[in-house]
Design a protein around this motif. Structure first.
Motif: not given
Length: 289
Positions: A157-159, A259, A262-263, A265-269, A275
């Motif tokens: 994934m990116r980064n 997981e 992701l956190e 890099t400022g993202r999360k699932i 949702k």
């Protein structure tokens, strides 16, 4: 080789070939038939003896020897097949000459043997050299391929990239891991690298030291490492050895490590149910307005 002896061998090549095929078939039966079919063995034997006799007919070593040895390397045949075959061929020729001693003067017999050796020895030398050269080239290519596979860096994934490690980690491989990590971080613009040691059977002080060094090197160029795949027995070993991994984030599984990445890099699932709840809350707030 004296023309007379040369002519005797050529004129009786059918007998010599028949005797040689019988001798090598008996010798090779137990050694090769378990991995090579009988048909393939007989076919290769006939090609082998034809290559030998072609050098006698043309009175020099031909490129057929190089082609033949190269094919054997690619097929994975052992070098002993060549050396045993030529040693047997020499003996068969000697035996045949001895059986013809009534036609050959005794005074010249030792000279004839020297000449036979002078014919067979260069073939042995050329075949062995060609075989060794081809084999070393093949092994070199395989070594490069294995090195590339032994420490791959995979962008997922990116980064975020993952380096799955399988098997024992020695000093040479640790150096390769370090090089691939540093090059991969720059190439893929990675912010987080997951080093997965699920497939590493033993993590001792040396392995841990190499992993810590790799993580420190990655940190110096602006990225972070997460060590994943910490099995209970490995965790116990690390504690017993007193290895300090406080500066090296660890997770028990690749999923948990991803997981965390992701956190970082400022993202999360976002789970599907969560949702839906968020969408419902948004819709309710709109309705109230």
């Amino acid at each position: 080789m004296p023309k007379r002896v040369n002519q005797i061998i050529i004129n009786n090549s059918d007998i010599i070939i028949k005797n040689w095929l019988k001798a090598v078939s008996e010798k090779n039966k137990d050694e090769y038939t378990s991995t090579i079919s009988e048909e393939m063995l007989q076919s290769t034997n006939r090609e082998f003896v034809n290559v030998i006799f072609k050098s006698l007919h043309e009175d020099h070593l031909t490129t057929d020897i190089e082609d033949f040895s190269e094919r054997l390397v690619h097929l994975g045949w052992p070098l002993s097949y060549l050396t045993d075959g030529l040693t047997t061929f020499r003996r068969v020729v000697f035996d045949f000459i001895l059986s013809q001693n009534e036609k050959i003067e005794t005074d010249f017999f030792s000279v004839i043997l020297d000449k036979v050796n002078g014919w067979v020895d260069p073939i042995i030398t050329r075949l062995v050299n060609e075989y060794s050269g081809n084999w070393e080239h093949t092994v070199s290519l395989q070594r490069v391929a294995l090195q590339e596979l032994s420490a791959p860096l995979i962008p997922v994934m990116r980064n975020i990239t993952i380096m799955p490690l399988i098997g024992t980690i020695d000093t040479e491989r640790a150096k390769l891991i370090m090089e691939n990590l540093l090059q991969g971080v720059i190439k893929h613009n990675a912010e987080v690298v997951l080093i997965d040691i699920t497939g590493v059977p033993v993590v001792d002080t040396m392995v841990a030291h190499h992993l810590i060094q790799a993580a420190e090197a990655v940190r110096l160029i602006g990225a972070n490492c997460i060590l994943v795949g910490i099995r209970p027995e490995i965790a116990q070993t690390i504690v017993n050895l007193g290895i300090d991994l406080t500066r090296f984030p660890t997770r028990s599984s690749l999923r948990k490590g991803f997981e965390t990445a992701l956190e970082m890099t400022g993202r999360k699932i976002i789970r599907e149910n969560k949702k839906k709840e968020i969408i419902e809350d948004i819709m309710k707030s709109i309705e109230k307005e």
